[in-house]
Enzyme design. Structure first.
Site, short mmCIF file in Angstrom:
data_model
loop_
_atom_site.label_atom_id
_atom_site.label_comp_id
_atom_site.label_asym_id
_atom_site.label_seq_id
_atom_site.Cartn_x
_atom_site.Cartn_y
_atom_site.Cartn_z
N ASP A 67 -61.55 -38.73 44.71
CA ASP A 67 -63.33 -38.12 44.91
C ASP A 67 -63.90 -38.73 46.01
O ASP A 67 -63.55 -39.18 46.88
CB ASP A 67 -63.96 -39.23 43.43
N ASN A 133 -67.21 -48.40 32.69
CA ASN A 133 -67.06 -47.30 31.58
C ASN A 133 -65.84 -46.37 31.30
O ASN A 133 -66.36 -45.82 30.56
CB ASN A 133 -68.34 -46.80 32.15
N HIS A 135 -64.53 -44.96 33.45
CA HIS A 135 -64.43 -43.65 34.00
C HIS A 135 -62.94 -43.54 34.82
O HIS A 135 -62.48 -44.63 34.99
CB HIS A 135 -65.37 -42.76 34.93
N GLU A 140 -66.75 -39.24 34.60
CA GLU A 140 -67.79 -40.83 33.91
C GLU A 140 -67.89 -39.93 32.27
O GLU A 140 -66.95 -38.54 31.05
CB GLU A 140 -68.75 -40.11 34.55
C1 GLP Z 1 -64.96 -45.67 41.44
C2 GLP Z 1 -64.11 -45.05 42.25
C3 GLP Z 1 -63.01 -44.51 40.92
C4 GLP Z 1 -62.81 -46.09 41.23
C5 GLP Z 1 -63.41 -47.44 40.66
C6 GLP Z 1 -63.47 -48.89 40.12
O1 GLP Z 1 -66.07 -45.48 41.16
N1 GLP Z 1 -64.37 -43.46 42.24
O2 GLP Z 1 -61.33 -44.19 41.96
O3 GLP Z 1 -61.11 -46.72 40.10
O4 GLP Z 1 -64.65 -47.35 41.34
O5 GLP Z 1 -63.39 -49.75 41.52
P1 GLP Z 1 -63.23 -50.75 41.67
O6 GLP Z 1 -61.49 -51.04 42.39
O7 GLP Z 1 -64.06 -51.55 42.90
O8 GLP Z 1 -63.31 -51.74 40.53
#
Ligand code: GLP
Length: 237
Positions: A67, A133, A135, A140
């Site tokens: 993403d 959440n 995702h 989402e």
């Molecule tokens: C972002 C990314 C996700 C990732 C999530 C968790 O929203 N788009 O792909 O899994 O954050 O990130 P973190 O590792 O910083 O908790």
């Protein structure tokens, strides 16, 4: 879904990095789906170290990031492109032709990302984190499991968790993400979650009803998912 919940956060990085390095060694043209986020910073650092130490050739590797933010300069220090360059692509010398992000001029073009992935032979391995959440990538709550690459309005929780990367600057409200179907089409999925902020999402992913409202539950429909949890993320299991 295979749960690994006995390892420290540090040990998870070692195990996943070794596994990935071996997969790249066994299949130099591996097609990898890549995550960003704090979870992956030490893991990518370890992966770079293992690849260098074992002198594994990454010149034919193909990468597709999960993403990115919409309407953001990829040179911006808070962009996922910058993150990947800093933590993985730069240190490994991964070149532009090996790197893909779902970034298009027109909203009509997101389907091209799925076509590109198909033309590359499909994703062999996808690395995932999980949002507070539940995702996955930027899918989402409410995203259909049949979704392909698309634009999303980011959830409040996602904006709040990712603000730290923006250091006071305005965070984009929209993202572009591989869809859930794009992710589920991968041969193998590895999800890593660390820290207590992920404990509820992890519980819902593992034990909650399979529902569009909990995107990570889609992974229960996939035959090869390894979930690595540190003790804090596995707290409710
Ligand atoms: C972002 C990314 C996700 C990732 C999530 C968790 O929203 N788009 O792909 O899994 O954050 O990130 P973190 O590792 O910083 O908790």
């Amino acid at each position: 879904m295979k749960l690994h919940k006995e390892m420290s956060a540090h040990h998870i990085d070692d195990v996943v990095a070794e596994t990935l390095a071996q997969q790249i060694k066994d299949n130099p043209t591996l097609c990898l789906g890549l995550a960003t986020g704090s979870t992956y910073i030490p893991l990518y650092e370890k992966l770079v170290a293992v690849i260098r130490e074992k002198k594994i050739d990454t010149r034919q590797l193909k990468t597709f990031n999960l993403d990115c933010y919409a309407d953001q300069d990829p040179e911006d220090e808070a962009s996922f492109q910058f993150f990947m360059q800093k933590h993985l692509f730069g240190p490994l010398g991964i070149t532009e032709r090996q790197i893909h992000f779902p970034r298009y001029e027109s909203d009509l073009d997101y389907g091209k990302y799925d076509t590109l992935i198909d033309e590359a032979g499909g994703l062999d391995v996808v690395l995932l984190g999980i949002g507070v959440n539940a995702h996955i990538a930027f899918n989402e709550p409410g995203t259909p499991f049949s979704s392909k690459t698309h634009k999303v309005l980011l959830a409040k929780e996602t904006l709040a968790s990712n603000e730290i990367f923006f250091q006071g600057k305005k965070i984009p409200k929209e993202g572009i993400t591989m869809g859930i179907a794009t992710i589920l089409a991968a041969q193998k999925i590895i999800l890593v979650a660390k820290g207590e902020s992920k404990a509820n999402a992890v519980y819902d992913m593992v034990y909650g009803g399979v529902s569009f409202q909990v995107p990570a539950t889609a992974l229960r429909n996939h035959p090869d998912v390894d979930v690595y949890l540190d003790p804090a993320a596995a707290y409710h299991l």
